[in-house]
Design a protein around this motif. Structure first.
Motif, PDB file in Angstrom:
ATOM      1  N   UNK A 198       0.788  -1.140   0.156  1.00 47.94           N
ATOM      2  CA  UNK A 198      -0.073  -0.110  -0.049  1.00 47.94           C
ATOM      3  C   UNK A 198       0.787   1.307   0.098  1.00 47.94           C
ATOM      4  N   UNK A 199       0.379   2.497   0.270  1.00 48.45           N
ATOM      5  CA  UNK A 199       1.204   3.534  -0.008  1.00 48.45           C
ATOM      6  C   UNK A 199       1.986   3.594   0.797  1.00 48.45           C
ATOM      7  N   UNK A 200       3.057   3.984   0.295  1.00 41.09           N
ATOM      8  CA  UNK A 200       4.450   4.277   0.999  1.00 41.09           C
ATOM      9  C   UNK A 200       5.556   3.962   0.223  1.00 41.09           C
ATOM     10  N   UNK A 201       7.079   4.221   0.631  1.00 37.93           N
ATOM     11  CA  UNK A 201       8.310   3.863  -0.148  1.00 37.93           C
ATOM     12  C   UNK A 201       8.684   2.510   0.038  1.00 37.93           C
ATOM     13  N   UNK A 202       9.253   1.963  -0.943  1.00 36.70           N
ATOM     14  CA  UNK A 202       9.869   0.674  -0.790  1.00 36.70           C
ATOM     15  C   UNK A 202      11.198   0.718  -1.559  1.00 36.70           C
TER      16      UNK A 202
ATOM     17  N   UNK B 184       5.294  12.352   1.865  1.00 28.59           N
ATOM     18  CA  UNK B 184       4.171  12.170   1.725  1.00 28.59           C
ATOM     19  C   UNK B 184       3.292  12.961   2.143  1.00 28.59           C
ATOM     20  N   UNK B 185       3.526  13.616   3.293  1.00 21.79           N
ATOM     21  CA  UNK B 185       2.580  14.794   3.761  1.00 21.79           C
ATOM     22  C   UNK B 185       2.521  15.850   2.850  1.00 21.79           C
ATOM     23  N   UNK B 186       3.416  16.340   2.025  1.00 27.66           N
ATOM     24  CA  UNK B 186       3.434  17.245   1.039  1.00 27.66           C
ATOM     25  C   UNK B 186       2.668  16.913   0.010  1.00 27.66           C
ATOM     26  N   UNK B 187       2.634  15.453  -0.615  1.00 30.38           N
ATOM     27  CA  UNK B 187       2.132  15.118  -1.733  1.00 30.38           C
ATOM     28  C   UNK B 187       0.234  14.955  -1.392  1.00 30.38           C
TER      29      UNK B 187
ATOM     30  N   UNK C 179      17.200   4.234  -4.288  1.00 29.01           N
ATOM     31  CA  UNK C 179      16.073   4.275  -5.196  1.00 29.01           C
ATOM     32  C   UNK C 179      14.896   3.344  -4.533  1.00 29.01           C
ATOM     33  N   UNK C 180      13.655   4.217  -4.546  1.00 29.01           N
ATOM     34  CA  UNK C 180      12.527   3.731  -4.186  1.00 29.01           C
ATOM     35  C   UNK C 180      11.317   3.622  -5.070  1.00 29.01           C
ATOM     36  N   UNK C 181      10.470   2.492  -4.975  1.00 26.99           N
ATOM     37  CA  UNK C 181       9.354   2.418  -5.688  1.00 26.99           C
ATOM     38  C   UNK C 181       8.467   3.363  -4.644  1.00 26.99           C
ATOM     39  N   UNK C 182       7.778   4.307  -5.297  1.00 22.68           N
ATOM     40  CA  UNK C 182       6.809   5.418  -4.532  1.00 22.68           C
ATOM     41  C   UNK C 182       5.387   4.634  -4.464  1.00 22.68           C
ATOM     42  N   UNK C 183       4.723   4.089  -3.696  1.00 23.47           N
ATOM     43  CA  UNK C 183       3.429   3.408  -4.262  1.00 23.47           C
ATOM     44  C   UNK C 183       2.319   4.435  -3.932  1.00 23.47           C
ATOM     45  N   UNK C 184       1.415   4.833  -4.620  1.00 21.05           N
ATOM     46  CA  UNK C 184       0.720   6.061  -4.552  1.00 21.05           C
ATOM     47  C   UNK C 184      -0.935   5.406  -4.130  1.00 21.05           C
ATOM     48  N   UNK C 185      -1.063   4.189  -4.382  1.00 19.78           N
ATOM     49  CA  UNK C 185      -2.286   3.634  -4.034  1.00 19.78           C
ATOM     50  C   UNK C 185      -2.336   3.123  -2.547  1.00 19.78           C
ATOM     51  N   UNK C 186      -3.566   3.082  -2.251  1.00 16.81           N
ATOM     52  CA  UNK C 186      -3.694   2.751  -0.580  1.00 16.81           C
ATOM     53  C   UNK C 186      -3.714   0.905  -0.278  1.00 16.81           C
ATOM     54  N   UNK C 187      -3.876   0.244  -1.540  1.00 22.14           N
ATOM     55  CA  UNK C 187      -3.858  -1.049  -1.401  1.00 22.14           C
ATOM     56  C   UNK C 187      -2.718  -1.693  -2.026  1.00 22.14           C
ATOM     57  N   UNK C 188      -2.336  -2.855  -1.644  1.00 24.93           N
ATOM     58  CA  UNK C 188      -1.226  -3.577  -2.180  1.00 24.93           C
ATOM     59  C   UNK C 188      -1.156  -4.005  -3.726  1.00 24.93           C
ATOM     60  N   UNK C 189       0.077  -3.898  -4.215  1.00 26.41           N
ATOM     61  CA  UNK C 189      -0.020  -4.023  -5.775  1.00 26.41           C
ATOM     62  C   UNK C 189       1.298  -4.499  -6.038  1.00 26.41           C
ATOM     63  N   UNK C 190       1.380  -5.329  -7.132  1.00 22.27           N
ATOM     64  CA  UNK C 190       2.681  -5.853  -7.704  1.00 22.27           C
ATOM     65  C   UNK C 190       3.103  -4.892  -8.668  1.00 22.27           C
ATOM     66  N   UNK C 191       4.215  -4.385  -8.664  1.00 22.37           N
ATOM     67  CA  UNK C 191       4.871  -3.416  -9.423  1.00 22.37           C
ATOM     68  C   UNK C 191       5.807  -4.014 -10.301  1.00 22.37           C
ATOM     69  N   UNK C 192       6.040  -3.610 -11.638  1.00 22.68           N
ATOM     70  CA  UNK C 192       6.954  -4.145 -12.612  1.00 22.68           C
ATOM     71  C   UNK C 192       8.079  -3.058 -13.049  1.00 22.68           C
TER      72      UNK C 192
END
Length: 140
Positions: free
Chosen positions: A13-17, A63-66, A117-130
């Motif tokens: 979900x939303x956050x950085x990975x 995240x707060x800014x966005x 380097x981070x993936x920044x997930x913008x959706x609140x639910x979990x996703x698989x990202x490529x």
């Protein structure tokens, strides 16, 4: 020489990975020691960022800014087919980036001491990202 591979990452979900180690592993596997890595995220509701890795407050503040700039559920949004975070996620992606081009030195990303380097997930639910990683350079 060049190499290309796709990295799959599951978000919660939303956050950085942080995906720096996975990208570095792809570089090591390629045999390229000096060159460029082009990293491209194949999604419109998540992004890639090069960001501070020592203090998580930096990513918290981002995240707060966005969230103020592109809030979930804004009544002005027309696109909300997948929920109140749908259009906000697309706006956040446009405001950040879907790709990065980074130098390779000594067989790994040539990042600064405090960069990852981070993936920044913008959706609140979990996703698989490529992530498509294209490497160009020379080996030893």
């Amino acid at each position: 020489m060049w190499s290309q591979h796709t990295l799959q990452t599951r978000t919660r979900g939303r956050g950085t990975y942080d995906v720096t180690a996975e990208i570095d592993q792809g570089i090591a596997d390629s045999g390229i020691t000096t060159g460029l890595a082009h990293v491209f995220l194949q999604h419109t509701s998540a992004s890639l960022i090069l960001c501070e890795n020592a203090d998580p407050d930096v990513r918290h503040d981002l995240e707060g800014f966005l969230s103020r700039l592109a809030p979930d559920g804004d009544p002005h949004y027309r696109h909300d087919q997948e929920g109140p975070d749908d259009m906000a996620a697309h706006l956040r992606t446009v405001l950040t980036s879907s790709s990065l081009t980074l130098p390779i030195a000594q067989g790994r990303l040539a990042l600064g001491t405090w960069q990852s380097v981070y993936i920044y997930e913008h959706r609140t639910a979990a996703h698989t990202r490529s992530i498509v990683i294209t490497l160009q350079g020379i080996g030893d």
